[in-house]
Design an enzyme around this catalytic site. Structure first.
Site, mmCIF file in Angstrom:
data_model
loop_
_atom_site.group_PDB
_atom_site.id
_atom_site.type_symbol
_atom_site.label_atom_id
_atom_site.label_comp_id
_atom_site.label_asym_id
_atom_site.label_seq_id
_atom_site.Cartn_x
_atom_site.Cartn_y
_atom_site.Cartn_z
ATOM 1 N N LYS A 63 -10.982 -2.064 11.618
ATOM 2 C CA LYS A 63 -9.844 -1.554 12.397
ATOM 3 C C LYS A 63 -9.858 -2.118 13.826
ATOM 4 C CE LYS A 63 -7.596 0.658 9.323
ATOM 5 N NZ LYS A 63 -6.255 0.213 8.954
ATOM 6 N N ASP A 71 -1.033 -7.806 -4.710
ATOM 7 C CA ASP A 71 -2.391 -7.692 -4.189
ATOM 8 C C ASP A 71 -2.382 -8.346 -2.812
ATOM 9 O OD1 ASP A 71 -5.036 -7.773 -3.531
ATOM 10 O OD2 ASP A 71 -5.718 -8.422 -5.528
ATOM 11 N N ASP A 81 2.325 -2.077 -4.166
ATOM 12 C CA ASP A 81 0.925 -1.616 -4.159
ATOM 13 C C ASP A 81 0.173 -2.407 -5.225
ATOM 14 O OD1 ASP A 81 -0.352 1.292 -2.986
ATOM 15 O OD2 ASP A 81 -1.489 0.308 -4.592
ATOM 16 N N ILE A 141 -5.135 12.455 8.695
ATOM 17 C CA ILE A 141 -3.785 12.895 8.333
ATOM 18 C C ILE A 141 -3.880 13.939 7.219
ATOM 19 C CG2 ILE A 141 -1.523 12.160 7.486
ATOM 20 C CD1 ILE A 141 -2.278 11.030 10.308
ATOM 21 N N LEU A 143 1.715 3.340 -2.321
ATOM 22 C CA LEU A 143 1.428 4.494 -3.189
ATOM 23 C C LEU A 143 0.348 5.400 -2.617
ATOM 24 C CD1 LEU A 143 1.586 2.993 -6.795
ATOM 25 C CD2 LEU A 143 3.418 3.777 -5.298
ATOM 26 N N GLY A 182 0.840 -1.209 0.000
ATOM 27 C CA GLY A 182 0.000 0.000 0.000
ATOM 28 C C GLY A 182 0.867 1.247 0.000
ATOM 29 N N GLN A 239 -1.655 7.868 0.477
ATOM 30 C CA GLN A 239 -1.333 9.164 1.092
ATOM 31 C C GLN A 239 -0.154 9.025 2.062
ATOM 32 O OE1 GLN A 239 -4.266 10.767 3.804
ATOM 33 N NE2 GLN A 239 -3.333 12.798 3.804
ATOM 34 N N TYR A 244 -15.342 0.194 7.922
ATOM 35 C CA TYR A 244 -13.918 0.532 8.106
ATOM 36 C C TYR A 244 -13.542 0.440 9.586
ATOM 37 C CZ TYR A 244 -9.780 3.664 8.153
ATOM 38 O OH TYR A 244 -8.537 4.227 8.337
#
Ligand code: NAD
Ligand code: AKB
Length: 322
Positions: free
Chosen positions: A149, A55, A36, A175, A12, A10, A14, A145
């Site tokens: 988490k 993946d 990614d 963020i 790529l 992951g 933010q 989500y």
């Protein structure tokens, strides 16, 4: 001491796009393998170290990278965030949970030394004190989500206890950054406001003006991540679920702060489905465990972040990059 060989999944996104570069400065480009599902890596990322497409759902694609690069550390940043997760809950479950289980099982099978996987303020929900979420509190989120988490934190801690695997994670707030745009979260308004202020002098916000959430500027996010990454394991009482705070402000306060530097800036409000998500999260978090166990201390507040964001985004705008 064994040299870290880090696989970032992951990379790529933010956070990954900046964390990869920061870790490459610390450990050397060849020791930080960026990966990614997308293959849209920037020149900067491609020229500074290895990049591979992977993946997280495909366990074998991760195993082949572990073997190819002798990886001993995995950072799992692959995720479907809150807003996109509400549009496609099963995708969020699959990437955030089945992907994480792949990473943890591979870590166990291939004797990986350390796994870092971020959590989020999205673990909180109704029942959590809203003014300042304690470290130990009710975790009953209302988004898929958030559910992934909470489950991710519990699974991480399970692997710590059951298999003695070194799993670490932080509950990032929203963020704010200026390198890569955020990928489908609820706190994305706190980034978009700066871009639109510079480009158009106005912003239409998808949450109400009195919406107040915990936020953090990217330099503090990188510092928190690397400080926890390198923290002395003997000092850690918590593992996968550290609250980390930096600042907390309403959209109205943000807009007023931007007006200090761009006096003609205007804002209006058209709340959408993301308002309910924002309303389910606390306004601030108590991060005393992170401060005590690994010395967490943020550097940026709203005003210093605004000055830096406007400077960097204005330069990009002048160069025609945005
Ligand atoms: P992002 O959406 O910007 O990036 C996620 C990356 O994962 C993307 O580049 C995407 O292509 C990749 N990805 C998606 N599915 C994949 C798959 N199947 N296999 C491999 N890669 C895949 O997210 P981010 O903001 O960089 O978040 C990184 C981590 O931090 C996530 O765990 C997120 O939940 C957490 N977090 C972020 C924030 C924030 O405000 N950015 C706040 C709290 C927690
Ligand atoms: C989101 O809004 O989904 C993320 C987060 C706070 O986890 N930025």
């Amino acid at each position: 001491m064994i040299m870290k060989k880090i696989l970032i999944i992951g990379a790529l996104g933010q956070i990954g796009s900046e964390l990869t570069m920061e870790l490459r400065k610390l450990y050397g480009g060849e020791n930080v393998i960026a990966s990614d599902k997308r293959n849209t890596a920037s020149e900067k990322l491609l020229n500074s170290g290895p990049f591979e497409t992977v993946d997280i759902i495909d366990k074998n694609s991760i195993i082949s990278l572990i073997k190819k690069y002798n990886v001993n550390t995995i950072i799992d940043l692959a995720a479907i965030l809150s807003a996109t997760g509400e549009q496609n809950p099963m995708l969020a479950w699959n990437v955030n949970i089945n992907g994480l289980i792949n990473v943890l099982e591979i870590a166990r099978e291939y004797k990986i030394k350390q796994v870092l996987v971020p959590s989020s303020i999205a673990v909180f929900g109704p029942g959590t004190p809203t003014d300042c979420a304690p470290q130990e509190t009710v975790l009953k989120p209302t988004t898929m989500y958030g559910i992934t988490k909470v489950a991710g934190e519990l699974i991480g801690d399970y692997y710590v206890k059951k298999y003695n695997l070194d799993v670490r994670g932080l509950r990032y707030p929203g963020i704010i950054s200026n390198e890569t745009l955020p990928g489908g979260g609820t706190t994305d308004y706190a980034v978009a406001i700066y871009y639109d202020a510079v480009k158009y002098g106005k912003y239409t916000c998808f949450v109400k003006e009195d919406t107040r959430l915990p936020m953090m500027y990217m330099p503090d996010c990188l510092k928190a991540t690397i400080d926890l990454f390198n923290a002395d394991p003997s000092k850690l009482i918590h593992h996968s679920d550290f609250n980390v705070g930096a600042m907390s402000f309403s959209v109205k306060e943000m807009a007023e702060n931007i007006k200090k530097y761009l006096p003609n800036f205007t804002i209006d409000y058209k709340p959408d489905f993301r308002q309910a998500i924002a309303d389910s999260w606390p306004k601030a978090v108590d991060d005393s465990a992170a401060r005590k166990e690994w010395g967490w201390k943020p550097a940026y507040d709203l005003d210093s972040m605004t000055q830096d964001m406007l400077k960097v985004i204005s330069e990009k705008h002048k160069k025609g990059l945005i």
